[in-house]
Design a protein around this motif. Structure first.
Motif, PDB file in Angstrom:
ATOM      1  N   UNK A   1       0.760  -1.121   0.014  1.00 20.70           N
ATOM      2  CA  UNK A   1       0.129  -0.027   0.126  1.00 20.70           C
ATOM      3  C   UNK A   1       0.918   1.338   0.046  1.00 20.70           C
ATOM      4  N   UNK A   2       0.287   2.398  -0.255  1.00 17.68           N
ATOM      5  CA  UNK A   2       1.069   3.543  -0.368  1.00 17.68           C
ATOM      6  C   UNK A   2       1.237   3.822   1.021  1.00 17.68           C
ATOM      7  N   UNK A   3       0.581   3.639   2.151  1.00 19.50           N
ATOM      8  CA  UNK A   3       0.932   3.841   3.407  1.00 19.50           C
ATOM      9  C   UNK A   3       2.253   3.233   3.840  1.00 19.50           C
ATOM     10  N   UNK A   4       2.491   1.811   3.286  1.00 19.29           N
ATOM     11  CA  UNK A   4       3.702   1.136   3.772  1.00 19.29           C
ATOM     12  C   UNK A   4       4.830   1.792   2.987  1.00 19.29           C
ATOM     13  N   UNK A   5       4.503   2.248   1.721  1.00 22.27           N
ATOM     14  CA  UNK A   5       5.806   2.833   1.183  1.00 22.27           C
ATOM     15  C   UNK A   5       6.172   4.209   1.918  1.00 22.27           C
ATOM     16  N   UNK A   6       5.138   5.002   2.573  1.00 23.93           N
ATOM     17  CA  UNK A   6       5.524   5.939   3.277  1.00 23.93           C
ATOM     18  C   UNK A   6       6.164   5.690   4.662  1.00 23.93           C
ATOM     19  N   UNK A   7       5.764   4.667   5.176  1.00 23.72           N
ATOM     20  CA  UNK A   7       6.099   4.279   6.719  1.00 23.72           C
ATOM     21  C   UNK A   7       7.711   3.794   6.434  1.00 23.72           C
ATOM     22  N   UNK A   8       7.672   2.910   5.243  1.00 26.06           N
ATOM     23  CA  UNK A   8       9.079   2.288   5.180  1.00 26.06           C
ATOM     24  C   UNK A   8      10.208   3.416   4.612  1.00 26.06           C
ATOM     25  N   UNK A   9       9.677   4.425   3.906  1.00 24.18           N
ATOM     26  CA  UNK A   9      10.394   5.351   3.465  1.00 24.18           C
ATOM     27  C   UNK A   9      10.922   6.252   4.950  1.00 24.18           C
ATOM     28  N   UNK A  10      10.094   6.667   5.751  1.00 22.05           N
ATOM     29  CA  UNK A  10      10.292   7.181   6.844  1.00 22.05           C
ATOM     30  C   UNK A  10      11.429   6.409   7.895  1.00 22.05           C
ATOM     31  N   UNK A  11      11.046   5.180   8.071  1.00 25.54           N
ATOM     32  CA  UNK A  11      12.101   4.494   8.803  1.00 25.54           C
ATOM     33  C   UNK A  11      13.449   4.495   8.226  1.00 25.54           C
ATOM     34  N   UNK A  12      13.434   4.192   6.770  1.00 26.03           N
ATOM     35  CA  UNK A  12      14.629   3.935   6.112  1.00 26.03           C
ATOM     36  C   UNK A  12      15.548   5.258   6.302  1.00 26.03           C
ATOM     37  N   UNK A  13      14.884   6.440   6.086  1.00 29.58           N
ATOM     38  CA  UNK A  13      15.783   7.755   6.089  1.00 29.58           C
ATOM     39  C   UNK A  13      15.981   7.970   7.338  1.00 29.58           C
ATOM     40  N   UNK A  14      15.494   7.693   8.647  1.00 27.48           N
ATOM     41  CA  UNK A  14      15.740   7.643   9.976  1.00 27.48           C
ATOM     42  C   UNK A  14      17.042   6.856   9.984  1.00 27.48           C
ATOM     43  N   UNK A  15      16.970   5.521   9.574  1.00 29.15           N
ATOM     44  CA  UNK A  15      18.092   4.649   9.797  1.00 29.15           C
ATOM     45  C   UNK A  15      19.253   5.117   9.139  1.00 29.15           C
ATOM     46  N   UNK A  16      19.172   5.598   7.925  1.00 29.96           N
ATOM     47  CA  UNK A  16      20.479   6.089   7.199  1.00 29.96           C
ATOM     48  C   UNK A  16      21.013   7.447   7.711  1.00 29.96           C
ATOM     49  N   UNK A  17      20.117   8.215   8.201  1.00 26.91           N
ATOM     50  CA  UNK A  17      20.633   9.384   8.966  1.00 26.91           C
ATOM     51  C   UNK A  17      21.283   8.963  10.353  1.00 26.91           C
ATOM     52  N   UNK A  18      21.046   8.003  10.766  1.00 24.70           N
ATOM     53  CA  UNK A  18      21.852   7.357  11.932  1.00 24.70           C
ATOM     54  C   UNK A  18      23.196   6.711  11.712  1.00 24.70           C
ATOM     55  N   UNK A  19      23.119   6.146  10.667  1.00 25.83           N
ATOM     56  CA  UNK A  19      24.490   5.263  10.356  1.00 25.83           C
ATOM     57  C   UNK A  19      25.374   6.197   9.312  1.00 25.83           C
ATOM     58  N   UNK A  20      25.123   7.315   8.733  1.00 22.92           N
ATOM     59  CA  UNK A  20      26.005   7.985   7.886  1.00 22.92           C
ATOM     60  C   UNK A  20      26.313   9.251   8.262  1.00 22.92           C
ATOM     61  N   UNK A  21      27.764   9.968   7.892  1.00 28.37           N
ATOM     62  CA  UNK A  21      27.706  11.408   8.219  1.00 28.37           C
ATOM     63  C   UNK A  21      26.768  12.246   7.274  1.00 28.37           C
ATOM     64  N   UNK A  22      26.709  13.354   7.849  1.00 28.18           N
ATOM     65  CA  UNK A  22      25.697  14.317   7.417  1.00 28.18           C
ATOM     66  C   UNK A  22      26.091  14.796   5.909  1.00 28.18           C
TER      67      UNK A  22
END
Length: 164
Positions: free
Chosen positions: A139-160
């Protein structure tokens, strides 16, 4: 008798091995050359004693380690070879871009397969949420939530800098 008798032969025989050690200690080929030359100067000044009953190679290896530690204690700007020239071309140097790309690649590898797929489809392939949902069979909602989780995780893993 020459006080440096045998020193030239020692340098010729052990230079490559000592250079490898210097490189492993410094991680920089030019700094390693400077380090080895500094150590050879010390070995030469003690050569008479080392040639008689000492172990010149052991002395040289210990001197490599001690000199490296001594250099690292100094301010970075005082280290030989510490100042790098500015890039000749304007913009981002290739090696910086490569480092950023590798950091992002490693961070992407730490995402779940679904999160990685969402990020690739949404941002690399520039697909809409609707297209991404259709391609993934979610669903579109799953895309939105997975995008949000993924971006949060990427921000925590890599330098700015990766995201600039």
């Amino acid at each position: 008798m020459d006080r440096y008798e045998g020193f030239h032969e020692f340098v010729h025989a052990r230079q490559q091995s000592l250079m490898r050690t210097a490189y492993l200690l410094t991680g920089d080929p030019h700094l390693a050359e400077d380090l080895l030359q500094t150590v050879f100067t010390r070995v030469a000044s003690h050569w008479a004693k080392l040639a008689k009953g000492g172990n010149p190679e052991a002395y040289a290896r210990k001197a490599l380690v001690n000199q490296t530690i001594s250099w690292r204690r100094r301010k970075r700007a005082e280290l030989p070879g510490a100042e790098l020239p500015e890039p000749a071309t304007p913009g981002q140097p290739h090696d910086e871009a490569t480092v950023r790309r590798l950091a992002l690649r490693d961070a992407l590898a730490k995402l779940t397969p679904k999160q990685r797929a969402v990020i690739v489809l949404r941002f690399y392939e520039d697909r809409s949420e609707r297209e991404t949902a259709r391609l993934m069979g979610v669903s579109i909602g799953t895309v939105k939530s997975q995008t949000s989780y993924a971006l949060a995780k990427l921000r925590g893993l890599t330098p700015e800098e990766v995201y600039r």
